[in-house]
Each structure stands twice: as C-alpha cells, then as structure tokens.
Design a protein around this motif. Structure first.
Motif, PDB file in Angstrom:
ATOM      1  N   GLU A 184      -5.358  26.756   0.963  1.00 35.39           N
ATOM      2  CA  GLU A 184      -4.067  26.638   0.262  1.00 35.39           C
ATOM      3  C   GLU A 184      -4.088  25.485  -0.757  1.00 35.39           C
ATOM      4  O   GLU A 184      -3.209  24.620  -0.742  1.00 35.39           O
ATOM      5  CB  GLU A 184      -2.930  26.416   1.275  1.00 35.39           C
ATOM      6  N   PRO A 185      -5.060  25.452  -1.673  1.00 34.61           N
ATOM      7  CA  PRO A 185      -5.176  24.307  -2.582  1.00 34.61           C
ATOM      8  C   PRO A 185      -4.010  24.161  -3.547  1.00 34.61           C
ATOM      9  O   PRO A 185      -3.799  23.075  -4.098  1.00 34.61           O
ATOM     10  CB  PRO A 185      -6.479  24.583  -3.335  1.00 34.61           C
ATOM     11  N   SER A 186      -3.253  25.244  -3.750  1.00 38.92           N
ATOM     12  CA  SER A 186      -2.108  25.174  -4.663  1.00 38.92           C
ATOM     13  C   SER A 186      -0.784  25.161  -3.912  1.00 38.92           C
ATOM     14  O   SER A 186       0.283  25.240  -4.519  1.00 38.92           O
ATOM     15  CB  SER A 186      -2.141  26.364  -5.637  1.00 38.92           C
ATOM     16  N   GLY A 187      -0.839  25.032  -2.579  1.00 36.42           N
ATOM     17  CA  GLY A 187       0.361  25.167  -1.760  1.00 36.42           C
ATOM     18  C   GLY A 187       1.439  24.143  -2.043  1.00 36.42           C
ATOM     19  O   GLY A 187       2.626  24.425  -1.873  1.00 36.42           O
ATOM     20  N   ASN A 188       1.064  22.928  -2.468  1.00 35.84           N
ATOM     21  CA  ASN A 188       2.041  21.870  -2.742  1.00 35.84           C
ATOM     22  C   ASN A 188       2.280  21.659  -4.237  1.00 35.84           C
ATOM     23  O   ASN A 188       2.824  20.634  -4.630  1.00 35.84           O
ATOM     24  CB  ASN A 188       1.569  20.545  -2.122  1.00 35.84           C
ATOM     25  N   LEU A 189       1.862  22.626  -5.043  1.00 36.28           N
ATOM     26  CA  LEU A 189       1.916  22.436  -6.495  1.00 36.28           C
ATOM     27  C   LEU A 189       2.856  23.441  -7.149  1.00 36.28           C
ATOM     28  O   LEU A 189       3.078  24.537  -6.633  1.00 36.28           O
ATOM     29  CB  LEU A 189       0.502  22.596  -7.082  1.00 36.28           C
ATOM     30  N   ASP A 190       3.394  23.068  -8.295  1.00 37.93           N
ATOM     31  CA  ASP A 190       4.253  23.985  -9.051  1.00 37.93           C
ATOM     32  C   ASP A 190       3.386  25.065  -9.699  1.00 37.93           C
ATOM     33  O   ASP A 190       2.164  24.916  -9.797  1.00 37.93           O
ATOM     34  CB  ASP A 190       5.048  23.215 -10.115  1.00 37.93           C
ATOM     35  N   PRO A 191       4.003  26.167 -10.163  1.00 44.36           N
ATOM     36  CA  PRO A 191       3.216  27.300 -10.674  1.00 44.36           C
ATOM     37  C   PRO A 191       2.248  26.944 -11.800  1.00 44.36           C
ATOM     38  O   PRO A 191       1.102  27.398 -11.798  1.00 44.36           O
ATOM     39  CB  PRO A 191       4.293  28.286 -11.147  1.00 44.36           C
ATOM     40  N   GLN A 192       2.684  26.137 -12.764  1.00 43.14           N
ATOM     41  CA  GLN A 192       1.804  25.796 -13.876  1.00 43.14           C
ATOM     42  C   GLN A 192       0.605  24.965 -13.409  1.00 43.14           C
ATOM     43  O   GLN A 192      -0.533  25.203 -13.814  1.00 43.14           O
ATOM     44  CB  GLN A 192       2.579  25.029 -14.965  1.00 43.14           C
ATOM     45  N   THR A 193       0.875  24.012 -12.527  1.00 39.58           N
ATOM     46  CA  THR A 193      -0.221  23.181 -12.007  1.00 39.58           C
ATOM     47  C   THR A 193      -1.164  24.015 -11.151  1.00 39.58           C
ATOM     48  O   THR A 193      -2.374  23.803 -11.165  1.00 39.58           O
ATOM     49  CB  THR A 193       0.345  22.001 -11.189  1.00 39.58           C
ATOM     50  N   SER A 194      -0.621  24.997 -10.426  1.00 37.62           N
ATOM     51  CA  SER A 194      -1.456  25.905  -9.638  1.00 37.62           C
ATOM     52  C   SER A 194      -2.441  26.647 -10.531  1.00 37.62           C
ATOM     53  O   SER A 194      -3.623  26.810 -10.183  1.00 37.62           O
ATOM     54  CB  SER A 194      -0.588  26.918  -8.881  1.00 37.62           C
ATOM     55  N   ILE A 195      -1.959  27.085 -11.694  1.00 39.66           N
ATOM     56  CA  ILE A 195      -2.834  27.778 -12.641  1.00 39.66           C
ATOM     57  C   ILE A 195      -3.936  26.841 -13.128  1.00 39.66           C
ATOM     58  O   ILE A 195      -5.107  27.233 -13.241  1.00 39.66           O
ATOM     59  CB  ILE A 195      -2.000  28.325 -13.825  1.00 39.66           C
ATOM     60  N   GLU A 196      -3.591  25.582 -13.383  1.00 44.69           N
ATOM     61  CA  GLU A 196      -4.595  24.615 -13.834  1.00 44.69           C
ATOM     62  C   GLU A 196      -5.670  24.403 -12.765  1.00 44.69           C
ATOM     63  O   GLU A 196      -6.865  24.319 -13.080  1.00 44.69           O
ATOM     64  CB  GLU A 196      -3.919  23.286 -14.180  1.00 44.69           C
ATOM     65  N   ILE A 197      -5.256  24.328 -11.510  1.00 38.68           N
ATOM     66  CA  ILE A 197      -6.217  24.160 -10.417  1.00 38.68           C
ATOM     67  C   ILE A 197      -7.097  25.403 -10.288  1.00 38.68           C
ATOM     68  O   ILE A 197      -8.312  25.308 -10.059  1.00 38.68           O
ATOM     69  CB  ILE A 197      -5.488  23.858  -9.085  1.00 38.68           C
ATOM     70  N   MET A 198      -6.496  26.587 -10.451  1.00 37.80           N
ATOM     71  CA  MET A 198      -7.282  27.813 -10.399  1.00 37.80           C
ATOM     72  C   MET A 198      -8.316  27.853 -11.515  1.00 37.80           C
ATOM     73  O   MET A 198      -9.450  28.308 -11.312  1.00 37.80           O
ATOM     74  CB  MET A 198      -6.373  29.043 -10.484  1.00 37.80           C
ATOM     75  N   GLU A 199      -7.946  27.383 -12.682  1.00 36.66           N
ATOM     76  CA  GLU A 199      -8.897  27.343 -13.808  1.00 36.66           C
ATOM     77  C   GLU A 199     -10.091  26.462 -13.454  1.00 36.66           C
ATOM     78  O   GLU A 199     -11.245  26.798 -13.771  1.00 36.66           O
ATOM     79  CB  GLU A 199      -8.205  26.824 -15.079  1.00 36.66           C
ATOM     80  N   VAL A 200      -9.825  25.350 -12.784  1.00 32.76           N
ATOM     81  CA  VAL A 200     -10.909  24.452 -12.360  1.00 32.76           C
ATOM     82  C   VAL A 200     -11.820  25.174 -11.358  1.00 32.76           C
ATOM     83  O   VAL A 200     -13.053  25.164 -11.486  1.00 32.76           O
ATOM     84  CB  VAL A 200     -10.346  23.152 -11.729  1.00 32.76           C
ATOM     85  N   LEU A 201     -11.211  25.824 -10.366  1.00 31.17           N
ATOM     86  CA  LEU A 201     -12.005  26.511  -9.340  1.00 31.17           C
ATOM     87  C   LEU A 201     -12.802  27.673  -9.924  1.00 31.17           C
ATOM     88  O   LEU A 201     -13.968  27.884  -9.561  1.00 31.17           O
ATOM     89  CB  LEU A 201     -11.094  27.013  -8.217  1.00 31.17           C
ATOM     90  N   LYS A 202     -12.198  28.431 -10.830  1.00 29.39           N
ATOM     91  CA  LYS A 202     -12.907  29.564 -11.433  1.00 29.39           C
ATOM     92  C   LYS A 202     -14.070  29.088 -12.293  1.00 29.39           C
ATOM     93  O   LYS A 202     -15.130  29.728 -12.338  1.00 29.39           O
ATOM     94  CB  LYS A 202     -11.932  30.414 -12.264  1.00 29.39           C
ATOM     95  N   LYS A 203     -13.898  27.959 -12.960  1.00 32.46           N
ATOM     96  CA  LYS A 203     -14.990  27.394 -13.764  1.00 32.46           C
ATOM     97  C   LYS A 203     -16.146  26.977 -12.866  1.00 32.46           C
ATOM     98  O   LYS A 203     -17.318  27.231 -13.170  1.00 32.46           O
ATOM     99  CB  LYS A 203     -14.471  26.196 -14.562  1.00 32.46           C
ATOM    100  N   ILE A 204     -15.823  26.354 -11.740  1.00 35.93           N
ATOM    101  CA  ILE A 204     -16.851  25.946 -10.775  1.00 35.93           C
ATOM    102  C   ILE A 204     -17.573  27.178 -10.229  1.00 35.93           C
ATOM    103  O   ILE A 204     -18.799  27.203 -10.101  1.00 35.93           O
ATOM    104  CB  ILE A 204     -16.216  25.120  -9.635  1.00 35.93           C
ATOM    105  N   ASN A 205     -16.811  28.234  -9.937  1.00 39.34           N
ATOM    106  CA  ASN A 205     -17.392  29.489  -9.462  1.00 39.34           C
ATOM    107  C   ASN A 205     -18.295  30.122 -10.526  1.00 39.34           C
ATOM    108  O   ASN A 205     -19.381  30.624 -10.215  1.00 39.34           O
ATOM    109  CB  ASN A 205     -16.266  30.449  -9.063  1.00 39.34           C
ATOM    110  N   ALA A 206     -17.859  30.068 -11.778  1.00 36.52           N
ATOM    111  CA  ALA A 206     -18.658  30.636 -12.869  1.00 36.52           C
ATOM    112  C   ALA A 206     -19.997  29.920 -13.029  1.00 36.52           C
ATOM    113  O   ALA A 206     -20.968  30.500 -13.530  1.00 36.52           O
ATOM    114  CB  ALA A 206     -17.871  30.561 -14.180  1.00 36.52           C
ATOM    115  N   ASN A 207     -20.053  28.670 -12.568  1.00 35.18           N
ATOM    116  CA  ASN A 207     -21.306  27.913 -12.616  1.00 35.18           C
ATOM    117  C   ASN A 207     -22.161  28.123 -11.370  1.00 35.18           C
ATOM    118  O   ASN A 207     -23.147  27.418 -11.159  1.00 35.18           O
ATOM    119  CB  ASN A 207     -21.009  26.418 -12.794  1.00 35.18           C
ATOM    120  N   GLY A 208     -21.779  29.101 -10.525  1.00 35.50           N
ATOM    121  CA  GLY A 208     -22.652  29.511  -9.429  1.00 35.50           C
ATOM    122  C   GLY A 208     -22.224  29.124  -8.032  1.00 35.50           C
ATOM    123  O   GLY A 208     -22.869  29.518  -7.052  1.00 35.50           O
ATOM    124  N   LYS A 209     -21.134  28.351  -7.887  1.00 36.74           N
ATOM    125  CA  LYS A 209     -20.694  27.950  -6.552  1.00 36.74           C
ATOM    126  C   LYS A 209     -19.917  29.086  -5.878  1.00 36.74           C
ATOM    127  O   LYS A 209     -19.096  29.758  -6.509  1.00 36.74           O
ATOM    128  CB  LYS A 209     -19.791  26.715  -6.619  1.00 36.74           C
TER     129      LYS A 209
END
Length: 244
Positions: A184-209
C-alpha cells in the motif's frame, strides 16, 4: 547421446530458466497464529514483472507480504523467494533474505530523529556496509533515482508525505534487491502524489526490477495496468482488465 557441447548448452539454459523465477508458491495456505487467512495459493513471478495484489482491507494482502519477507512463517505448502526456501528458512538467514528484497511500507517508517541521509546510512551499516565513501555514493545514487538528490540533509518532518515515500523507495533500493515488495505505498497519499509514486515505481520496474505492489486503489490499476491478483473470501485469483 548428447555431445559435451550440447549438454553444456542445455545445462546453461536450465540454470538461466531457474534463475528467472523470483517467487514461487505452490498449494500455500497462510495463517495468522492459528487463523486461516488465505488458502490454495499457486503463484509464479518472473524477473522483471510488475504484479498487483488487490483486495479490500483485511483480505490478506499484508499477510502474504509478511510471509514473503519472513515476518510470518510458511506453515502449509511450498514457497521459494529470491532463491530462499521459505519452508526451511532459519532465523539466522532472514537478514540475508531481506537484503535481497526491498520493502516499501504505507507509513514510510523513516526514523524521525535523523536526516534522510542518516536514515539511509543506518540501513547500510545494518546490512554490512563500512566504507563511508561507498555509502555516500550509494545514497546519492538511490536518491537520484527517486528525484530526491537535493534532500539528503532534510529531516523527515521537513518534507511532504510523497517525498517521504520517495525516500522509502530509495531505502528499498540500497542493496540492489532482486524484488521490491510495496505494501500500500500510496495508501497515505493524495491522488496526484500517488500517481507520482507510481511513476517512480514503474520507472524502476522498466529498468529491470521485479515489483509486487499491494493496493486497494483501483484508479492506479486503470492508469497503470499490469498483471493483477485479487484477494477475496480467503482465495487468490487472477483478474483480467477489459478495455472499454
């Protein structure tokens, strides 16, 4: 009769195939003390996948996460994660397992009495790092990956919730984990900030994690579709998103 060359080729391919499986669960049931939470789980996660766990609060998402990072014992079924056998895992092996897994929690879990840099130094020292220059370089590297390179000397209370979660993701990357578990990494965050966190995670995933993310935020699933397992009534099953 295979030639030596052919045998070597098959052997190497066999090793490569095995090493691509980050997580395997077979006929697993999960208990909290003696209470059955989930039953008959069969799951394989390959290197580089992004997988969602979805379901209501109390559906078992956090329980399975705890089994994966060895906070709950696996009592029934077979499980391996980053080459560790969850059935035979010994207490002394748990810290080594957790070095190969990055964990991101809903409530950040930053130490409030020290700076961002000192939070990360604490983790590095706890996992065996000793060289100050190497630690400084690693901290700079992971903070840059999450867009927090200029915040190293800030205290946790001086930055926003979204920024704290970015630091928590940076912390999870410190030991180059093979798998990141985000509960639940976005559980305590507002919708816009949740999207920013998802962008970070997707970028990390795109680099092979490889990333497994537990969430009940269906808006994120629609915006960032990926393989999804739903937790409901003590069972786990894959759901397929249909495009409208």
């Amino acid at each position: 009769m295979f030639s030596g060359e052919m045998f070597l080729f098959l052997h190497i391919n066999s090793i490569r195939t095995m090493s691509q499986t980050i997580l395997s669960l077979k006929n697993v049931s999960i208990y909290q003390e003696n209470n059955l939470i989930l039953s008959d789980i069969n799951l394989e996660v390959q290197k580089g996948e992004f997988l969602y766990f979805i379901g209501k609060t109390g559906s078992g998402k956090s329980s399975i996460m705890k089994v994966l990072y060895a906070d709950l014992p696996l009592k029934e079924g077979e499980g391996t994660i980053v080459d560790y056998n969850l059935n035979t895992l010994k207490e002394k092996d748990i810290p080594y397992l957790r070095r190969k897994i990055g964990i991101v929690f809903q409530d950040f879990k930053l130490l409030s009495d020290r700076s961002i840099k000192d939070n990360l130094i604490f983790v590095l020292k706890a996992t065996g790092w000793v060289d100050p220059i190497e630690m400084d370089n690693k901290i700079q590297e992971v903070l840059e990956k999450v867009g927090m390179a200029n915040f190293a000397h800030k205290m946790p209370h001086q930055i926003s919730g979204g920024e704290q979660q970015r630091v928590a993701i940076a912390r999870a990357l410190l030991n180059d984990p093979e798998l990141i578990l985000a509960d639940e990494p976005s559980g305590n965050l507002d919708p816009q900030t949740s999207i920013e966190i998802m962008e970070v995670l997707k970028k990390i995933n795109a680099n092979g994690k490889t990333i497994i993310m537990a969430t009940h935020d269906y808006a994120l699933l629609l915006k960032y579709p990926s393989k999804t397992l739903k937790f409901e009534d003590g069972k786990v099953f894959e759901v397929v998103q249909k495009s409208v």
